[in-house]
Design an enzyme around this catalytic site. Structure first.
Site, PDB file in Angstrom:
ATOM      1  CG  ASP A 180     -11.965   0.791  -1.596  1.00  0.00           C
ATOM      2  OD1 ASP A 180     -11.579   1.635  -0.769  1.00  0.00           O
ATOM      3  OD2 ASP A 180     -13.162   0.610  -1.873  1.00  0.00           O
ATOM      4  CG  HIS A 181      -6.107   3.757  -0.043  1.00  0.00           C
ATOM      5  ND1 HIS A 181      -6.597   4.107   1.195  1.00  0.00           N
ATOM      6  CD2 HIS A 181      -5.136   4.655  -0.339  1.00  0.00           C
ATOM      7  CE1 HIS A 181      -5.935   5.158   1.647  1.00  0.00           C
ATOM      8  NE2 HIS A 181      -5.040   5.512   0.729  1.00  0.00           N
TER       9      HIS A 181
END
Length: 430
Positions: free
Chosen positions: A126-127
């Site tokens: 996600d990051h």
């Protein structure tokens, strides 16, 4: 230099000892945004129920990012000069794509809990996508405001790299993602979406109007335009809100552990070197990148540079490894800054052709390096944890299907209603 090599080696080795921390992984975040808590939370909770249970959470994240990729392609086709104007539907597509990216980014964690597939890989993935999106979504915003391949266009495209880095740095030390009452992932993206939608309705030229012509107060605003106001607001919000909050939380975390404070500020080295190098190169009077409309190429390159820099920090946070002070992708950026300022050192100016080919080679190197590293990390983590990255293992699906079948059979028995064994995974809080 040996210290940097040792740190880099520790990051890339990903030994079983380092990966062992992933088995005790627990996501932690604090979101104080009133819009998130009282409005968007209900939208996200409803939206995630539309997703099939066989859809992996990382695939949800990736699908959201594809909306941005498609719109960057549209930008290159219909607004290559980042000025326009283009047809209204292009700007509406920008707005819709950014909104869908934000939606997917906020429901991927909920999907992970629905499917019982939460893991440290999810936070890293996600990051990593957020980092890649950092400059790309901002390019769409620069085009929507008609800023062009200019200094203000470069500012809009690259300024999100600062809050991205410092939020990641904060997470490394606190092991918690903090989002304030007014934050980029919520209010910032809402404003950006509104800017793009307004360009679709009124045209991007509205942001070139003088503020005084619309609001009056000539003595206050003078000849400043809405684009000038944009720069002021962004710099102010970062300087007095975002950065101080990150520093405050890190200092608190260090004091709780009785650790010294000075070393954490040395960790700003990669973003300072990268930021100074990018500005020195793009804004140099001897560089032709902006005048020759190379901002898109530069921003795409920077997405991989910032992507690797911040994702390595998150990886270090997840595996409890030393802070990564340097990545190899910063070195060519420093080289570009030198190349774009050779006359300052008494050397002849390089031609625009040489500068362009240097940037193209930098992009190819950054893409290859980032992709190789990302695939290595994903393969190493999925192998260690026995999971898949973009799909859900069949055993997990069968386990869940069996549990729901048993739940349905139990519900038909009088006075013998079974509780949902996945109730904890169906929590709505991200």
């Amino acid at each position: 230099m040996n210290v940097l090599k040792n740190i880099s080696g520790a990051q890339d080795s990903l030994s079983d000892e380092a990966l062992a921390h992933l088995k005790a992984y627990k996501y932690s975040s604090v979101d104080k945004s009133l819009i998130s808590r009282y409005i968007l939370k209900h939208y996200w909770n409803g939206f995630v129920e539309l997703l099939p249970l066989w859809l992996a959470p990382n695939m949800v994240t990736l699908l959201g990012f594809l909306f941005i990729i498609v719109n960057v392609i549209l930008l290159e086709i219909f607004i290559p000069d980042l000025i326009g104007p283009a047809s209204s539907w292009v700007y509406y597509s920008f707005a819709f794509g950014l909104w869908m990216y934000s939606t997917m980014d906020n429901v991927d964690g909920k999907q992970a809990r629905r499917t019982g597939t939460s893991s440290g890989l999810g936070e890293l993935f996600d990051h990593g996508i957020d980092s890649l999106n950092c400059t790309l979504a901002s390019l769409l915003e620069a085009a929507a405001m008609g800023q062009g391949s200019s200094k203000i266009g470069a500012f809009t495209a690259l300024i999100p790299c600062l809050p991205m880095f410092f939020s990641t740095w904060e997470t490394y030390h606190t092991h918690t993602l903090y989002l304030g009452y007014f934050n980029g992932p919520t209010e910032g993206l809402i404003i950006a979406t509104a800017i793009m939608a307004a360009s679709g309705y009124y045209g991007p030229q509205i942001y070139s109007y003088r503020i005084a012509e619309c609001l009056g107060y000539q003595q206050v605003f003078g000849t400043y335009t809405f684009q000038d106001l944009w720069v002021f607001v962004i710099l102010l919000s970062f300087s007095i809100a975002h950065l101080p909050a990150c520093v405050f939380h890190v200092i608190q975390a260090r004091r709780r552990k009785n650790l010294p404070l000075l070393p954490v500020f040395l960790e700003w080295a990669p973003i300072i070197v990268s930021g100074v190098s990018a500005v020195s190169w793009l804004y140099s009077p001897y560089s032709t990148l902006l005048s020759e409309n190379r901002l898109v190429l530069f921003s795409v390159t920077m997405s991989f540079v910032i992507g690797r820099m911040t994702t390595k920090i998150i990886l270090a946070h997840l595996t409890r490894q030393p802070f990564p002070y340097w990545t190899i992708l910063i070195t060519p950026l420093v080289g570009g800054a030198v190349l774009g300022n050779l006359p300052r050192f008494g050397l002849p100016i390089v031609s625009k052709g040489i500068e362009l080919w240097y940037l193209r080679a930098y992009l190819a190197f950054a893409f290859a390096t980032y992709t190789h590293w990302a695939l290595f990390v994903v393969q190493r983590i999925t192998t260690y944890l026995g999971i898949h990255c973009l799909t859900i293992r069949n055993s997990k699906l069968k386990e869940r299907e069996t549990a729901y079948r048993q739940l349905g059979e139990g519900a038909t028995q009088a006075n013998n209603v079974r509780a949902d064994p996945f109730a904890n995974h169906r929590l709505k809080n991200h």
